[in-house]
Enzyme design. Structure first.
Site, PDB file in Angstrom:
ATOM      1  N   ALA A   1       0.847  -1.184   0.000  1.00 23.35           N
ATOM      2  CA  ALA A   1       0.000   0.000   0.000  1.00 23.35           C
ATOM      3  C   ALA A   1       0.888   1.241   0.000  1.00 23.35           C
ATOM      4  CB  ALA A   1      -0.910  -0.001   1.230  1.00 23.35           C
ATOM      5  N   LYS A   2       0.278   2.381  -0.306  1.00 16.20           N
ATOM      6  CA  LYS A   2       1.058   3.610  -0.400  1.00 16.20           C
ATOM      7  C   LYS A   2       1.658   4.008   0.946  1.00 16.20           C
ATOM      8  CE  LYS A   2      -2.335   5.113  -3.005  1.00 16.20           C
ATOM      9  NZ  LYS A   2      -3.282   5.893  -3.806  1.00 16.20           N
ATOM     10  N   ARG A   3       1.079   3.546   2.036  1.00 16.58           N
ATOM     11  CA  ARG A   3       1.663   3.848   3.345  1.00 16.58           C
ATOM     12  C   ARG A   3       2.992   3.131   3.572  1.00 16.58           C
ATOM     13  NH1 ARG A   3      -2.839   0.672   4.311  1.00 16.58           N
ATOM     14  NH2 ARG A   3      -2.418  -1.456   5.006  1.00 16.58           N
TER      15      ARG A   3
END
Length: 313
Positions: free
Chosen positions: A235-237
């Site tokens: 994920a982008k996190r």
């Protein structure tokens, strides 16, 4: 209508390298079999301003082209409504007034698969429906005639999964994904669906619904996901995993494309990968990626090949 493959992102933000890897694979599957390649924006639920433009730019940046205009799901409401009317005319739908909590707390029907809708509203009388309509709007569910359905997947082989009375239209009037995706694929001539293997469990529902609507069931290929070092879906996190973030760190789209193709054991440009593409040679395990490895130093081809051999933890 000429057969086609497709990539169908939700415009909720920038694509990350996991999304782009799946898009590349969908493009390779389609182009290697002489199919058209389509892009459809699935914007029924989530649409962030400007996200569609960013996603299309990123697809082009890694060498993906597509045929015809980009289609948006929200522009196809009449097609979805027509399919729903056909199912209703055949007695294959019913109103459901259940809340999520009621579904969770309801006892399962005898011998029903785990997670199946328990059928609470399936056989309500007209008087009961009238009473419930005064309390809350109804969703529309499929009146399924089976509890399980099997599909054949290019990478997974035969896969049998749950088919219950799933939602076709939500109680806010928005068509549900399982109906929209089946209608859109059929109406666009999509007979090859390549997507992440997290969507494999929903595929029997979609294949069963396609049959009820008289559509040809597509060929399916569910490809492994990209995971972070903890074994969770990337994920982008997790760090610099979008093209914009990687560019800011000095990693351009050509290098990202090399990395993505190396992860599926293919040479580093779309044209070279297409010439060498063979579905049987694709890895079947998830690709575990530490985003820090992307930006710690510019990757070289030998390093990319090594990263391509990563396996799940």
């Amino acid at each position: 209508m000429t057969s086609a493959g497709r990539f169908a992102p939700s415009p909720s933000g920038e694509l990350h390298v996991g999304n782009l890897r799946t898009a590349l694979l969908a493009w390779l599957f389609a182009r290697s079999t002489g199919r058209r390649f389509l892009v459809r924006v699935e914007d029924l639920d989530r649409a962030r301003a400007g996200a569609e433009e960013l996603q299309l730019r990123d697809l082009a940046s890694i060498g993906i082209d597509w045929d015809g205009d980009v289609v948006r799901q929200t522009e196809r409401a009449e097609l979805h409504a027509s399919a729903l009317r056909r199912l209703a005319a055949d007695g294959l739908t019913y109103e459901c007034f259940c809340t999520r909590r009621e579904i969770q707390e309801a006892p399962s029907a005898p011998h029903a698969p785990q997670g199946a809708y328990p059928g609470t509203c399936r056989d309500l009388t007209e008087a009961q429906r009238e009473r419930r309509r005064a309390e809350r709007p109804a969703a529309i569910r499929l009146r399924a005639g089976v509890s399980e359905w099997a599909v054949t997947d290019v990478l997974h082989g035969r896969y049998a999964g749950l088919v219950d009375d799933f939602v076709l239209q939500r109680n806010d009037g928005v068509v549900a994904y399982n109906l929209a995706v089946v209608v859109d694929d059929a109406e666009q001539g999509v007979d090859q669906v390549v997507r992440g293997d997290d969507l494999l469990p929903s595929t029997p529902r979609q294949a069963y619904l396609a049959g009820l609507l008289g559509y040809r069931v597509p060929e399916y290929a569910h490809v492994p996901l990209v995971l972070n070092p903890a074994g969770r879906r990337l994920a982008k996190r997790d760090g610099a995993v979008t093209l914009a973030a990687l560019a800011s760190a000095g990693v351009g789209p050509e290098r990202v494309t090399e990395l993505l193709l190396a992860s599926v054991r293919l040479p580093g440009s779309p044209s070279a990968a297409l010439a060498a593409f063979a579905p049987a040679a694709l890895p079947r395990e998830p690709w575990v990626l530490d985003p820090a490895e992307l930006t710690s130093r510019p990757p070289h081809r030998a390093e990319l090949s090594g990263l391509g051999g990563s396996t799940a933890v």
